[in-house]
Scaffold this motif. Structure first.
Motif, PDB file in Angstrom:
ATOM      1  N   ASP A   4      37.102  35.172  47.108  1.00 36.10           N
ATOM      2  CA  ASP A   4      37.590  34.993  45.726  1.00 36.10           C
ATOM      3  C   ASP A   4      38.331  33.578  45.496  1.00 36.10           C
ATOM      4  O   ASP A   4      38.005  32.980  44.951  1.00 36.10           O
ATOM      5  N   ASN A  22      39.408  39.262  39.243  1.00 40.29           N
ATOM      6  CA  ASN A  22      38.117  39.480  38.993  1.00 40.29           C
ATOM      7  C   ASN A  22      38.178  40.856  38.124  1.00 40.29           C
ATOM      8  O   ASN A  22      38.612  41.939  38.884  1.00 40.29           O
ATOM      9  N   LEU A  61      36.821  33.434  37.641  1.00 41.39           N
ATOM     10  CA  LEU A  61      36.026  34.702  38.074  1.00 41.39           C
ATOM     11  C   LEU A  61      36.178  35.810  37.304  1.00 41.39           C
ATOM     12  O   LEU A  61      35.485  36.675  37.736  1.00 41.39           O
TER      13      LEU A  61
END
Length: 234
Positions: free
Chosen positions: A17, A129, A171
């Motif tokens: 990520d 996220n 994200l």
């Protein structure tokens, strides 16, 4: 307003990520200042991964800050508590897992904020996220909004009106497969990264912790193959 050449602090763990977020910040035109926290995590191999990723994306500086959270404990990542392992992603339970590190993102963002203020940067990037977030409370939009508000109240630069702090979480609403596809578009080499909570001494992912299973599912759903080698793959 153009972001070309503006400095931004990007929290880089060495995982999938944060590496994608680093690529997104570069595409947006920011000058990259990568920040990695060495917090005594059992998966210390991610520190080497973070260095590889920061170099690959041409960060102007990669700062590794020591903050030994083993003294606090309270997490499988900073203590002897075993990391949960599963045979499939469907076995991951609900609630906040034992891999939660108390107040980790609050601490990390505070350090990023301090460094950013010295750099004259008002943009901080974080790879949280809220879709595949494993139940961590400090990965939710409410937390990010609250910290951004705090940043503008708690800093000299914010109070004196030098700029407005913004915490970028590109994200936050994406699934893992969407994150991977986005990274592919931006040229992220996921072979440089590691997402495992309990890798081998050789740095190989276990393939059974929550982070590995969510990563593998993301690649599967994206129709792509994870470039890392897992035990089941021989």
């Amino acid at each position: 307003m153009s972001t070309s050449g503006k400095p931004a602090v990007v929290l880089v763990s060495g995982g999938l990520d944060s590496s994608t977020v680093l690529a997104i910040a570069r595409e947006a035109g920011f000058e990259l200042f990568a920040l990695t926290i060495d917090y005594g995590q059992r998966h210390a191999q991610e520190l080497q991964a973070a260095a590889r990723v920061a170099a690959a994306f041409g960060a102007s500086r990669h700062l590794v800050l020591p903050l030994d959270l083993r003294a606090i404990g309270g997490s499988a990542l900073t203590s002897a508590t075993p990391v949960p392992k599963h045979a499939a992603v469907e076995e991951i339970g609900g609630g906040i897992p034992v891999t939660y590190v108390p107040a980790r993102n609050t601490l990390f963002l505070s350090l990023a904020l301090g460094w950013a203020e010295t750099l004259g940067a008002f943009d901080i990037f974080l790879g949280v996220n809220a879709v595949d977030y494993s139940g961590y409370p400090d990965c939710r939009p409410q937390f990010v909004d609250a910290f951004q508000h705090l940043a503008n109240l708690a800093t000299k630069a914010g109070v004196e009106g030098d700029g407005v702090w913004r915490i970028h979480t590109p994200l936050i609403d994406l699934t893992k497969s969407e994150i991977i596809r986005r990274g592919q578009e931006l040229g992220v080499d996921y072979g440089l990264t590691i997402s495992c909570y309990d890798p081998s001494d050789a740095g190989l992912p276990c393939g059974q912790c929550d982070a590995c299973l969510l990563r593998l599912k993301g690649f599967h759903d994206a129709g792509l193959e994870d470039p890392l080698t897992y035990p089941a793959q021989g």
